[in-house]
Enzyme design. Structure first.
Site, PDB file in Angstrom:
ATOM      1  CB  SER A  20      47.411 -64.812  44.541  1.00 31.55           C
ATOM      2  OG  SER A  20      48.068 -65.843  45.151  1.00 31.55           O
ATOM      3  N   GLY A  21      50.020 -63.502  45.942  1.00 33.28           N
ATOM      4  CA  GLY A  21      51.620 -63.266  45.995  1.00 33.28           C
ATOM      5  C   GLY A  21      52.251 -63.680  44.611  1.00 33.28           C
ATOM      6  CG  ASP A  26      54.232 -61.443  47.414  1.00 32.31           C
ATOM      7  OD1 ASP A  26      53.458 -61.294  48.561  1.00 32.31           O
ATOM      8  OD2 ASP A  26      54.657 -62.659  47.074  1.00 32.31           O
ATOM      9  CG  HIS A  53      55.217 -65.970  46.540  1.00 29.03           C
ATOM     10  ND1 HIS A  53      54.866 -64.952  47.421  1.00 29.03           N
ATOM     11  CD2 HIS A  53      54.551 -67.153  46.955  1.00 29.03           C
ATOM     12  CE1 HIS A  53      53.746 -65.319  48.003  1.00 29.03           C
ATOM     13  NE2 HIS A  53      53.687 -66.735  47.892  1.00 29.03           N
TER      14      HIS A  53
END
Length: 107
Positions: A20-21, A26, A53
């Site tokens: 997950s970001g 990311d 984020h």
């Protein structure tokens, strides 16, 4: 699901799941872009809420642009990329930036 995706997408798309970001996903995608491991990026997020984020998402957008990656942030753009005659065309060679002058600059 996209109508008509059939076996083509299941056979020819290499999808790599990441974290997950907020947990580093990311940055994982950004590293993959910088290492030349990504040709197309489809990145959906909920634009009706503030992302914790958001700076990471902005950095990812900058890298995708810098490295000339086909980048979809919504379904319409993803549909256009995936149905393009250039998608999966072995004769098509995307333009890759030459960063040698930047990498070899005097500090």
């Amino acid at each position: 699901d996209w109508p008509g995706k059939g076996d083509y997408y299941n056979t020819y798309l290499a999808v790599t799941p990441v974290l997950s970001g907020p947990l580093g996903g990311d940055q994982m995608i950004g590293a993959m872009i910088a290492q030349g491991q990504i040709d197309v990026l489809i990145f959906f997020c909920d634009n009706l809420i503030t992302q914790g984020h958001q700076t990471d998402i902005s950095a990812l957008t900058r890298l995708a642009s810098l490295y000339n990656i086909a980048f979809a942030t919504n379904r319409t753009t993803a549909d256009m990329i995936l149905t393009s005659s250039l998608f999966g065309n072995e004769d098509y060679v995307p333009i890759k930036q030459d960063f040698s002058s930047y990498l070899n600059r005097k500090l």
